[in-house]
Design a protein around this motif. Sequence first.
Motif, PDB file in Angstrom:
ATOM      1  N   GLN A  45       4.738 -47.362  12.551  1.00  0.00           N
ATOM      2  CA  GLN A  45       3.901 -46.651  11.580  1.00  0.00           C
ATOM      3  C   GLN A  45       2.677 -46.061  12.278  1.00  0.00           C
ATOM      4  N   GLU A  58       1.875 -48.950  14.815  1.00  0.00           N
ATOM      5  CA  GLU A  58       2.133 -50.385  14.677  1.00  0.00           C
ATOM      6  C   GLU A  58       3.637 -50.605  14.642  1.00  0.00           C
ATOM      7  N   VAL A  61       9.018 -54.989  12.389  1.00  0.00           N
ATOM      8  CA  VAL A  61      10.413 -55.371  12.563  1.00  0.00           C
ATOM      9  C   VAL A  61      11.199 -55.175  11.264  1.00  0.00           C
ATOM     10  N   ARG A  62      12.477 -54.826  11.398  1.00  0.00           N
ATOM     11  CA  ARG A  62      13.369 -54.670  10.248  1.00  0.00           C
ATOM     12  C   ARG A  62      14.659 -55.430  10.483  1.00  0.00           C
ATOM     13  N   PRO A  73      10.357 -58.626   6.322  1.00  0.00           N
ATOM     14  CA  PRO A  73       9.749 -59.489   7.344  1.00  0.00           C
ATOM     15  C   PRO A  73       8.888 -60.607   6.742  1.00  0.00           C
ATOM     16  N   ASP A  74       8.236 -60.311   5.618  1.00  0.00           N
ATOM     17  CA  ASP A  74       7.445 -61.351   4.951  1.00  0.00           C
ATOM     18  C   ASP A  74       8.305 -62.561   4.573  1.00  0.00           C
ATOM     19  N   ILE A  93      11.157 -58.148  19.922  1.00  0.00           N
ATOM     20  CA  ILE A  93      10.208 -57.213  19.294  1.00  0.00           C
ATOM     21  C   ILE A  93       9.310 -56.576  20.353  1.00  0.00           C
ATOM     22  N   ASN A 117       2.465 -57.122  16.216  1.00  0.00           N
ATOM     23  CA  ASN A 117       2.054 -58.331  15.488  1.00  0.00           C
ATOM     24  C   ASN A 117       2.464 -59.569  16.272  1.00  0.00           C
ATOM     25  N   ASP A 179      -5.816 -58.746  11.980  1.00  0.00           N
ATOM     26  CA  ASP A 179      -5.026 -58.162  10.891  1.00  0.00           C
ATOM     27  C   ASP A 179      -5.448 -58.763   9.541  1.00  0.00           C
ATOM     28  N   ASP A 180      -5.224 -58.017   8.474  1.00  0.00           N
ATOM     29  CA  ASP A 180      -5.435 -58.512   7.106  1.00  0.00           C
ATOM     30  C   ASP A 180      -6.845 -59.054   6.890  1.00  0.00           C
ATOM     31  N   LYS A 203      -5.165 -54.140   2.958  1.00  0.00           N
ATOM     32  CA  LYS A 203      -4.778 -53.200   1.915  1.00  0.00           C
ATOM     33  C   LYS A 203      -5.386 -53.542   0.549  1.00  0.00           C
ATOM     34  N   GLU A 236      -5.878 -50.394   6.420  1.00  0.00           N
ATOM     35  CA  GLU A 236      -4.424 -50.345   6.250  1.00  0.00           C
ATOM     36  C   GLU A 236      -4.028 -50.155   4.794  1.00  0.00           C
ATOM     37  N   GLY A 237      -2.854 -49.565   4.603  1.00  0.00           N
ATOM     38  CA  GLY A 237      -2.348 -49.339   3.248  1.00  0.00           C
ATOM     39  C   GLY A 237      -3.027 -48.174   2.540  1.00  0.00           C
ATOM     40  N   GLU A 239      -3.044 -44.917   0.803  1.00  0.00           N
ATOM     41  CA  GLU A 239      -1.960 -44.197   0.117  1.00  0.00           C
ATOM     42  C   GLU A 239      -2.401 -42.874  -0.491  1.00  0.00           C
ATOM     43  N   GLY A 257      -1.167 -45.873   6.708  1.00  0.00           N
ATOM     44  CA  GLY A 257      -0.647 -46.025   5.355  1.00  0.00           C
ATOM     45  C   GLY A 257       0.290 -44.901   4.975  1.00  0.00           C
ATOM     46  N   TYR A 258       0.893 -45.057   3.808  1.00  0.00           N
ATOM     47  CA  TYR A 258       1.903 -44.101   3.348  1.00  0.00           C
ATOM     48  C   TYR A 258       1.336 -42.698   3.189  1.00  0.00           C
TER      49      TYR A 258
END
Length: 287
Positions: A45, A58, A61-62, A73-74, A93, A117, A179-180, A203, A236-237, A239, A257-258
């Motif tokens: 991203q 960033e 992982v998928r 991933p969560d 990763i 991450n 992060d976060d 976010k 982050e996040g 939109e 973000g999106y």
Amino acid sequence: YEAKKQKNTFCIYSEDLKNSQTEYLEIEHELHNALAKNEIYMVYQPQINADGTLHGVEALVRWNNKKLGMVHPDKFIPIAEENGMIVELSRFIISKSAEDIYEVQRLLDIDFQLSINLSVRHLFSENFLENTLKDIKVFDGEYGLITFEITERLFIKDINHVLPLLNILKEKGFQISLDDFGTGYSSLGILRTLPINEIKIDKSFVDEMIHEHDARVLSKSIIKIGQDLSMKILAEGVETAEQLELLKFQNCEIFQGYYFSKPLDHMSLIAFLQKGISSAIPFYRFG
Ligand code: C2E
Ligand code: MG
Ligand code: MG
Ligand code: MG
């Protein structure tokens, strides 16, 4: 009626519990072969500077499993953390994203940050540093281009163990990002204890700041404190254009973000970056 209702409530509860246990075991079972079956892949991203240039990407992982479909991933990272599979997974990763992003950088002849991450169990694993240096060897010692993202929530109990490891990473030249930030256990003390280069504003602040005065005050303060401590601040996040404008007004420097882009696979990332490089105002698609 009351008794029946209670009984139903109980049934629903135990059904849920059973389902979540079954799900856990299923995920754990399928995860064992996920790497071997090539079900795990990376997406990236973009992270955009206030002037519209590219800061970095960033790596996220998928996992696409035949039986379970896409698993977030969560959901599977915590399970991999618990049973130790996270070490093998994290090494994949790191090496995969290092290879992908090195290739993109050479292809387009640009340098940018690769943010990865970090999981705490992996950080504490045997030979973490040696293995990591091996896994990112394509970067040929340009460690400053790699940012490791850590979350406070994960190491708050173990700060005395984390600190020396982070200091070693910093001495090697890696960047460290928190992060976060602003969720859960965040404290300001951590900002002077840990060798942090960047703060990622969570976010939840970005979501609420448009409507909530308190969220706005807190994000403004986080940005100010971070900058006074010479840290980069990333939100982050993001939109909407409204969120972006407000964050820029508060002096935030980097956005993810999106609004700019969802996480992209390797080929889509190349296309996205090529488009940005050739346009007059890079990476502001709507702004
Ligand atoms: P994170 O590191 O905070 O990653 C940000 C998450 O927010 C990502 O979800 C991303 O897709 C999502 N996101 C980004 N922009 C927007 C937006 O504008 N709107 C919304 N609604 N969401 C946005 P994702 O990829 O599902 O990852 C969730 C979490 O899983 C990550 O949170 C991180 O803690 C963990 N994770 C993901 N990939 C990895 C990995 O490779 N290694 C480790 N250890 N953890 C990972
Ligand atoms: Mg992250
Ligand atoms: Mg985050
Ligand atoms: Mg998160």
